[in-house]
Enzyme design. Structure first.
Site, mmCIF file in Angstrom:
data_model
loop_
_atom_site.group_PDB
_atom_site.id
_atom_site.type_symbol
_atom_site.label_atom_id
_atom_site.label_comp_id
_atom_site.label_asym_id
_atom_site.label_seq_id
_atom_site.Cartn_x
_atom_site.Cartn_y
_atom_site.Cartn_z
ATOM 1 N N GLY A 158 0.844 -1.203 0.000
ATOM 2 C CA GLY A 158 0.000 0.000 0.000
ATOM 3 C C GLY A 158 0.873 1.245 0.000
ATOM 4 O O GLY A 158 0.481 2.294 0.511
ATOM 5 N N VAL A 163 -2.296 -7.770 -2.874
ATOM 6 C CA VAL A 163 -1.796 -8.537 -1.724
ATOM 7 C C VAL A 163 -2.733 -9.686 -1.330
ATOM 8 O O VAL A 163 -2.318 -10.605 -0.626
ATOM 9 C CB VAL A 163 -1.516 -7.641 -0.477
ATOM 10 C CG1 VAL A 163 -0.392 -6.670 -0.741
ATOM 11 C CG2 VAL A 163 -2.773 -6.946 0.012
ATOM 12 N N SER A 176 -5.727 -0.721 13.136
ATOM 13 C CA SER A 176 -6.581 0.464 13.271
ATOM 14 C C SER A 176 -7.213 0.459 14.661
ATOM 15 O O SER A 176 -7.462 -0.616 15.223
ATOM 16 C CB SER A 176 -7.697 0.428 12.225
ATOM 17 O OG SER A 176 -8.669 1.423 12.514
ATOM 18 N N TYR A 185 -14.321 -4.295 8.397
ATOM 19 C CA TYR A 185 -13.028 -3.618 8.631
ATOM 20 C C TYR A 185 -12.540 -3.897 10.064
ATOM 21 O O TYR A 185 -11.371 -4.233 10.281
ATOM 22 C CB TYR A 185 -13.221 -2.121 8.399
ATOM 23 C CG TYR A 185 -11.961 -1.287 8.458
ATOM 24 C CD1 TYR A 185 -11.041 -1.298 7.412
ATOM 25 C CD2 TYR A 185 -11.694 -0.472 9.556
ATOM 26 C CE1 TYR A 185 -9.896 -0.515 7.465
ATOM 27 C CE2 TYR A 185 -10.561 0.317 9.613
ATOM 28 C CZ TYR A 185 -9.661 0.293 8.566
ATOM 29 O OH TYR A 185 -8.520 1.069 8.615
ATOM 30 N N LYS A 209 -9.098 -5.883 11.140
ATOM 31 C CA LYS A 209 -8.017 -5.239 11.901
ATOM 32 C C LYS A 209 -7.819 -5.925 13.255
ATOM 33 O O LYS A 209 -6.693 -6.035 13.740
ATOM 34 C CB LYS A 209 -8.310 -3.745 12.072
ATOM 35 C CG LYS A 209 -8.314 -2.969 10.750
ATOM 36 C CD LYS A 209 -6.986 -3.033 10.027
ATOM 37 C CE LYS A 209 -6.919 -2.084 8.839
ATOM 38 N NZ LYS A 209 -5.628 -2.112 8.136
HETATM 39 N N1 LIG Z 1 -6.380 6.842 7.109
HETATM 40 C C1 LIG Z 1 -6.774 6.464 8.304
HETATM 41 O O1 LIG Z 1 -7.412 7.218 9.052
HETATM 42 C C2 LIG Z 1 -6.427 5.125 8.837
HETATM 43 C C3 LIG Z 1 -6.760 4.833 10.165
HETATM 44 C C4 LIG Z 1 -6.458 3.587 10.691
HETATM 45 C C5 LIG Z 1 -5.835 2.645 9.893
HETATM 46 N N2 LIG Z 1 -5.530 2.938 8.601
HETATM 47 C C6 LIG Z 1 -4.893 1.891 7.809
HETATM 48 O O2 LIG Z 1 -3.691 2.380 7.282
HETATM 49 C C7 LIG Z 1 -3.436 1.763 6.017
HETATM 50 C C8 LIG Z 1 -3.220 2.830 4.956
HETATM 51 O O3 LIG Z 1 -4.369 3.665 4.920
HETATM 52 P P1 LIG Z 1 -4.444 4.969 4.005
HETATM 53 O O4 LIG Z 1 -5.431 5.855 4.651
HETATM 54 O O5 LIG Z 1 -3.080 5.466 3.691
HETATM 55 O O6 LIG Z 1 -5.134 4.328 2.700
HETATM 56 P P2 LIG Z 1 -5.213 4.851 1.182
HETATM 57 O O7 LIG Z 1 -4.802 6.260 1.081
HETATM 58 O O8 LIG Z 1 -6.571 4.436 0.730
HETATM 59 O O9 LIG Z 1 -4.103 3.940 0.448
HETATM 60 C C9 LIG Z 1 -4.216 2.545 0.475
HETATM 61 C C10 LIG Z 1 -3.059 1.914 -0.245
HETATM 62 O O10 LIG Z 1 -3.238 0.480 -0.169
HETATM 63 C C11 LIG Z 1 -3.153 -0.058 -1.483
HETATM 64 N N3 LIG Z 1 -3.981 -1.254 -1.614
HETATM 65 C C12 LIG Z 1 -5.309 -1.371 -1.370
HETATM 66 N N4 LIG Z 1 -5.708 -2.611 -1.639
HETATM 67 C C13 LIG Z 1 -4.629 -3.292 -2.064
HETATM 68 C C14 LIG Z 1 -4.413 -4.617 -2.514
HETATM 69 N N5 LIG Z 1 -5.406 -5.505 -2.565
HETATM 70 N N6 LIG Z 1 -3.158 -4.969 -2.902
HETATM 71 C C15 LIG Z 1 -2.141 -4.075 -2.857
HETATM 72 N N7 LIG Z 1 -2.286 -2.812 -2.446
HETATM 73 C C16 LIG Z 1 -3.517 -2.425 -2.055
HETATM 74 C C17 LIG Z 1 -3.628 1.049 -2.402
HETATM 75 O O11 LIG Z 1 -3.155 0.793 -3.709
HETATM 76 P P3 LIG Z 1 -3.524 1.791 -4.955
HETATM 77 O O12 LIG Z 1 -2.825 3.081 -4.658
HETATM 78 O O13 LIG Z 1 -2.963 1.086 -6.138
HETATM 79 O O14 LIG Z 1 -5.007 1.913 -4.950
HETATM 80 C C18 LIG Z 1 -3.006 2.272 -1.721
HETATM 81 O O15 LIG Z 1 -1.663 2.435 -2.142
HETATM 82 C C19 LIG Z 1 -4.640 0.868 5.744
HETATM 83 O O16 LIG Z 1 -4.363 -0.460 6.145
HETATM 84 C C20 LIG Z 1 -5.720 1.453 6.620
HETATM 85 O O17 LIG Z 1 -6.692 0.490 6.968
HETATM 86 C C21 LIG Z 1 -5.816 4.156 8.055
#
Ligand SMILES: NC(=O)c1ccc[n+]([C@@H]2O[C@H](COP(=O)([O-])OP(=O)(O)OC[C@H]3O[C@@H](n4cnc5c(N)ncnc54)[C@H](OP(=O)(O)O)[C@@H]3O)[C@@H](O)[C@H]2O)c1
Length: 255
Positions: free
Chosen positions: A19, A71, A149, A162, A166
Site C-alpha cells: 500500500g 496482496v 486500526s 473492517y 483489523k
Molecule cells: N487513514 C486512516 O485514518 C487510517 C486509520 C487507521 C488505519 N488505517 C490503515 O492504514 C493503512 C493505509 O491507509 P491509508 O489511509 O493510507 O489508505 P489509502 O490512502 O486508501 O491507500 C491505500 C493503499 O493500499 C493499497 N492497496 C489497497 N488494496 C490493495 C491490494 N489488494 N493490494 C495491494 N495494495 C492495495 C492502495 O493501492 P492503490 O494506490 O494502487 O489503490 C493504496 O496504495 C490501511 O491499512 C488502513 O486500513 C488508516
C-alpha cells in the site's frame, strides 16, 4: 551522499511497504528510503506504486522499485517474494499497510464487501509474511510492522468487516511475534486513529466533525504521525519491543 545526521539510519537494509502508493504507506516508503533503506513499493495499481518509487528515485537514485500486486492474491504474493529477493538480495523490514474499507451496516453488507476487506487487510498480511519470512528470519534485526486500526480495538457501526479484519491482524501480529521471537524478529501492530488520507477524505464533512469532537488532541493525525512510529519500530532502538499494539490516535483510545 544523503545526510543522515541525527536520523535513524537504514543503510544496507531492504524494506517492503505494501500500500506504498499513497497515504500512510507512501509516507512510510519515502521515510525509510530517506534514511538509507532500499524500498520495494507495492500497491494495487502500477501508477500509484510507480509514482512513489519515481519520487524516491528522483531524490535518492536507485533506492526504490515498484511492484503492482494485489496482496490478497496468495500466488501472486509468493511470486513477488521471489522477485523482490532476486532484485534486492534480501528483505529486512516488512510493513503491511495495504488496506481497504467497504463500509455499510450489517443489514446491507454484501458477502463481497466482507470478503474484499478480509482478503486484503488480513489475508494480505498472511500472504506477505509467508512470502518474506525466510529472508526476514535471516536478517540481523528483522522487523514486521502491521498497520491495524483503532477500529480493530473499539469496533464501529458500519465497519464490521473492517473491524474484524483489523482485530484479526492484531491477533495475527501477536502470534507472528511469538513464532519469530527466537530469531530476534519483532512484529508489532500500529493502530492509527483518524489520519488525513484519501481513505478518510471520503467521509462526509458532518461525520468528520463528529469524529474530531471525540479526539482528545482535537484533530485528525497526519501520515507523518504514523510514519514516525514505523521508523522507530523498524530500527535497532525497538529491538526489545514485540507483540505490541501501539495506538497513534490523538488519545481516542486510552487503556
Ligand atoms: N487513514 C486512516 O485514518 C487510517 C486509520 C487507521 C488505519 N488505517 C490503515 O492504514 C493503512 C493505509 O491507509 P491509508 O489511509 O493510507 O489508505 P489509502 O490512502 O486508501 O491507500 C491505500 C493503499 O493500499 C493499497 N492497496 C489497497 N488494496 C490493495 C491490494 N489488494 N493490494 C495491494 N495494495 C492495495 C492502495 O493501492 P492503490 O494506490 O494502487 O489503490 C493504496 O496504495 C490501511 O491499512 C488502513 O486500513 C488508516
Amino acid at each position: 551522499m544523503r545526510s543522515l545526521r541525527g536520523m535513524q539510519s537504514f543503510e544496507g537494509k531492504v524494506a517492503v511497504v505494501t500500500g506504498g502508493g499513497r497515504g500512510i504507506g507512501g509516507s512510510i516508503a519515502k521515510a525509510l528510503a530517506a534514511r538509507g533503506a532500499k524500498v520495494a513499493v507495492v500497491s494495487r495499481s502500477a501508477s500509484s506504486c510507480g509514482a512513489t518509487a519515481e519520487a524516491i528515485n528522483a531524490e535518492f537514485p536507485e533506492m526504490a522499485k515498484a511492484y503492482a500486486v494485489d496482496v490478497a492474491d496468495h500466488e501472486a504474493v509468493a511470486a513477488l517474494g521471489k522477485q523482490i529477493v532476486s532484485d534486492f538480495g534480501t528483505v529486512d523490514i516488512l510493513v503491511n499497510n495495504a488496506g481497504v474499507t467497504r463500509d455499510g451496516l450489517l443489514m446491507r453488507m454484501k458477502e463481497e464487501d466482507w470478503m474484499t476487506v478480509l482478503d486484503t487487510n488480513l489475508k494480505g498480511a498472511f500472504n506477505t509474511v509467508k512470502a518474506f519470512m525466510r529472508p526476514i528470519m535471516k536478517s540481523d534485526g528483522g522487523r514486521i510492522i502491521n498497520i491495524a486500526s483503532v477500529i480493530g480495538l473499539m469496533g464501529n457501526a458500519g465497519q464490521a468487516n473492517y473491524a474484524a479484519s483489523k482485530a484479526g491482524l492484531i491477533g495475527f501480529s501477536k502470534s507472528v511475534a511469538r513464532e519469530l521471537a527466537g530469531r530476534a524478529v519483532t512484529c508489532n501492530a500500529i493502530a492509527p486513529g483518524f489520519i488525513a488520507t484519501d481513505m478518510t477524505d471520503a467521509l462526509p464533512e458532518n461525520v468528520k466533525s463528529e469524529i474530531q469532537a471525540k479526539i482528545p488532541l482535537g484533530s485528525f493525525g497526519s501520515v507523518e504521525d504514523v510514519t514516525n512510529l514505523v521508523v522507530f519500530l523498524a530500527g535497532p532502538g525497538a529491538r526489545y519491543i514485540t507483540g505490541q499494539v501501539i495506538a497513534v490516535d490523538g488519545g481516542m483510545t486510552m487503556h
